[in-house]
Motif scaffolding. Structure first.
Motif, PDB file in Angstrom:
ATOM      1  N   TYR A  40      11.355  -3.226 -36.534  1.00 30.80           N
ATOM      2  CA  TYR A  40      11.072  -3.997 -37.935  1.00 30.80           C
ATOM      3  C   TYR A  40      11.109  -5.460 -37.471  1.00 30.80           C
ATOM      4  O   TYR A  40      10.142  -6.211 -37.467  1.00 30.80           O
ATOM      5  CB  TYR A  40      12.033  -3.689 -39.079  1.00 30.80           C
TER       6      TYR A  40
ATOM      7  N   HIS B  24       6.426   3.860 -39.743  1.00 31.49           N
ATOM      8  CA  HIS B  24       7.370   4.575 -40.604  1.00 31.49           C
ATOM      9  C   HIS B  24       8.696   3.661 -40.508  1.00 31.49           C
ATOM     10  O   HIS B  24       9.417   3.670 -41.526  1.00 31.49           O
ATOM     11  CB  HIS B  24       7.573   5.916 -40.290  1.00 31.49           C
TER      12      HIS B  24
ATOM     13  N   GLN C  16      15.496   1.358 -36.130  1.00 36.55           N
ATOM     14  CA  GLN C  16      14.341   1.243 -37.196  1.00 36.55           C
ATOM     15  C   GLN C  16      14.548  -0.295 -37.391  1.00 36.55           C
ATOM     16  O   GLN C  16      13.304  -1.014 -37.396  1.00 36.55           O
ATOM     17  CB  GLN C  16      14.575   1.816 -38.406  1.00 36.55           C
TER      18      GLN C  16
ATOM     19  N   SER D  32       2.580   5.436 -35.127  1.00 40.15           N
ATOM     20  CA  SER D  32       2.947   5.957 -36.665  1.00 40.15           C
ATOM     21  C   SER D  32       4.394   5.903 -36.939  1.00 40.15           C
ATOM     22  O   SER D  32       4.975   5.749 -37.983  1.00 40.15           O
ATOM     23  CB  SER D  32       2.643   7.403 -36.862  1.00 40.15           C
ATOM     24  N   THR D  33       5.532   6.321 -35.783  1.00 36.98           N
ATOM     25  CA  THR D  33       6.728   6.183 -35.910  1.00 36.98           C
ATOM     26  C   THR D  33       7.347   4.684 -36.013  1.00 36.98           C
ATOM     27  O   THR D  33       8.256   4.403 -36.916  1.00 36.98           O
ATOM     28  CB  THR D  33       7.369   6.490 -34.518  1.00 36.98           C
TER      29      THR D  33
ATOM     30  N   SER E  93       8.543   0.485 -42.312  1.00 33.21           N
ATOM     31  CA  SER E  93       8.312   0.569 -43.771  1.00 33.21           C
ATOM     32  C   SER E  93       9.855   1.093 -44.526  1.00 33.21           C
ATOM     33  O   SER E  93      10.367   0.526 -45.528  1.00 33.21           O
ATOM     34  CB  SER E  93       7.480   1.786 -44.200  1.00 33.21           C
ATOM     35  N   THR E  94      10.606   1.774 -43.730  1.00 36.21           N
ATOM     36  CA  THR E  94      11.950   2.202 -44.187  1.00 36.21           C
ATOM     37  C   THR E  94      12.849   1.176 -44.345  1.00 36.21           C
ATOM     38  O   THR E  94      13.629   1.030 -45.474  1.00 36.21           O
ATOM     39  CB  THR E  94      12.570   3.251 -43.186  1.00 36.21           C
TER      40      THR E  94
END
Length: 492
Positions: free
Chosen positions: A434, A461, A430, A457-458, A464-465
């Motif tokens: 980012y 997400h 993630q 979309s992954t 955002s996380t």
């Protein structure tokens, strides 16, 4: 049987039985019970179990040993124990005769008898004059070798200057254990293997220096396999092979570096085999290093490979990022120098496989600073180390981000792009997404495809996380900032 009873029996036996094999057994049994309590069990089994008492007469006990070498070893290493036991069991007038089994060329086993020292006065061994002179000369050479003994250890190679990390933790722990109790543990031999420049020599010599510091023994020898082989060939050519063999058999801690170079050297391996057996049976410590696991060395005899595997084999891996930084900082502290963290980060990020190369970077950087009297900044560092760290002007790419994240979390690119949901891998994935969105112009689709063929979309997400965690967690903010710093250095 108590220790006072055999002496009384001896007095009675000499009066009535000039030769008494049964009584000889009783006397010897009493002696070895005393000896057993003074040496370790393995040495006792090796050197005293094969001995057979033959007869006893006139305060003189005759024992049979299987070879001339066996007799010499007992005399050299255990004679004080034998003498003390005989004095206690037989009395101060007691004598010991050795009956040595000799194999003649005709194949018929015969024995020769050699007297030991009387408990009170010395008795000269009855051998031919020429052999006596040769033995005296051999003892004199041995004495001189002991006097001029050199360990060939580098005093700078100590445990205090050896950085411990995940890459060497098992080897470090095993080496410390051996240094505290050489020859008396299950790690004999200790084999340390790994690639070039990972610290094998430093670790082996640290053991030797610690043994000497602890006063376990002064007779610690470090030797490269190449020097051993050359000295062995020279000993053969000069007719000094007996002196060569005797010297190595007296070492308390023998350290041999790069044993893979013994491959194909049959005579050298034969000599190593016999030296190994003698030292191991006497609970002397053996430490070896290799550039690969023992079983992967071609050209080494199976019986030698088997013995090398008797103890413990431990490997050294390339240091991780944190260990590399610690190595650099340690080297700087030894030289009384402080550098900015971005310079340390730059070196630690770009030199990844070799401890020796890391240390070489610091030495070269400090030498250049001294010669040119110029401040050590990042530009000066890059210029000075350009032959070691090949830096190219490069644009920030997803590959660079991937490499930085993998290094930071100690995971592989396959982990990052795979389906694993382990916390450190999922977090790393993630954060990589980012940073890719923040630092590059790549589209969400391109980022998703790069990190395992995921859809946009992954990626959204994941980004955002990370953003939400950064708002709530100082740890997450620090992680992202640290990675940004590393990526910046890698992109220069």
């Amino acid at each position: 049987m108590s220790h006072t009873q055999p002496h009384d029996l001896v007095q009675k036996s000499t009066e009535t039985h000039p030769v008494n094999a049964g009584f000889a057994q009783k006397v010897w049994d009493a002696c070895i019970e005393i000896i057993r309590g003074k040496i370790n069990n393995q040495a006792f089994k090796t050197w005293f179990t094969p001995i057979r008492p033959l007869h006893f007469a006139d305060n003189e006990l005759t024992i049979e040993v299987p070879s001339q070498f066996f007799y010499e070893w007992i005399e050299e290493n255990y004679s004080r124990y034998v003498k003390d036991a005989l004095k206690e069991i037989i009395g101060s007038e007691g004598k010991l005769m050795y009956s040595i089994v000799m194999d003649k060329s005709q194949g018929h086993p015969v024995t020769i008898e050699l007297p030991q020292q009387n408990m009170a006065t010395a008795v000269t061994t009855p051998i031919e004059e020429e052999e006596h002179r040769e033995e005296a000369a051999e003892r004199e050479r041995f004495r001189k070798n002991r006097q001029k003994f050199e360990s060939h250890l580098n005093p700078k190679y100590t445990f205090s200057t050896l950085i411990r990390g995940d890459c060497n933790s098992l080897a470090f722990a095993a080496s410390k254990s051996v240094s505290q109790n050489p020859g008396q543990n299950a790690f004999n031999p200790l084999v340390i293997y790994g690639g070039v420049g990972l610290g094998k020599t430093h670790m082996m010599q640290a053991i030797g220096n610690q043994v000497r510091e602890n006063a376990h023994s002064s007779y610690v020898l470090y030797v490269s396999s190449e020097k051993f082989a050359i000295d062995f060939v020279n000993a053969i050519q000069n007719g000094n092979i007996q002196e060569f063999s005797s010297f190595y058999r007296t070492i308390d801690v023998l350290i041999i570096d790069d044993i893979q170079f013994f491959a194909g050297k049959e005579k050298t391996q034969e000599e190593i085999f016999h030296i190994f057996n003698t030292l191991h049976q006497s609970n002397k410590q053996i430490i070896l290093s290799s550039d690969r696991p023992i079983k992967e060395i071609k050209g080494i005899e199976d019986r030698l490979i088997s013995r090398f595997n008797w103890g413990l084999s431990v490997d050294l891996q390339p240091p991780d990022y944190e260990t590399r930084k610690a190595i650099i900082q340690s080297k700087l502290e030894q030289n009384g120098v402080t550098l900015d963290s971005n310079i340390v980060d730059f070196i630690a990020t770009n030199v990844t496989q070799n401890v020796r190369e890391l240390e070489g970077c610091i030495v070269k950087l400090l030498a250049a600073h001294s010669l040119f009297n110029q401040e050590i900044d990042l530009a000066f560092t890059k210029s000075t180390l350009k032959d070691i760290i090949r830096i190219q002007a490069k644009q920030l790419t997803l590959d660079t981000i991937e490499k930085a994240v993998c290094s930071y979390f100690s995971i592989t690119p396959n982990d990052l792009k795979g389906k694993s949901k382990k916390k450190e891998i999922a977090t790393g994935r993630q954060i990589a997404m980012y940073l890719s969105k923040e630092l590059t112009d790549s589209s969400l689709k391109t980022i998703g495809l790069h990190f395992g063929g995921r859809d946009h979309s992954t990626v959204i997400h994941g980004c955002s996380t990370v953003s939400k965690k950064m708002e709530k967690s100082m740890e997450m903010r620090n992680t992202v900032e640290e990675l940004k710093k590393r990526i910046e250095i890698m992109s220069m």
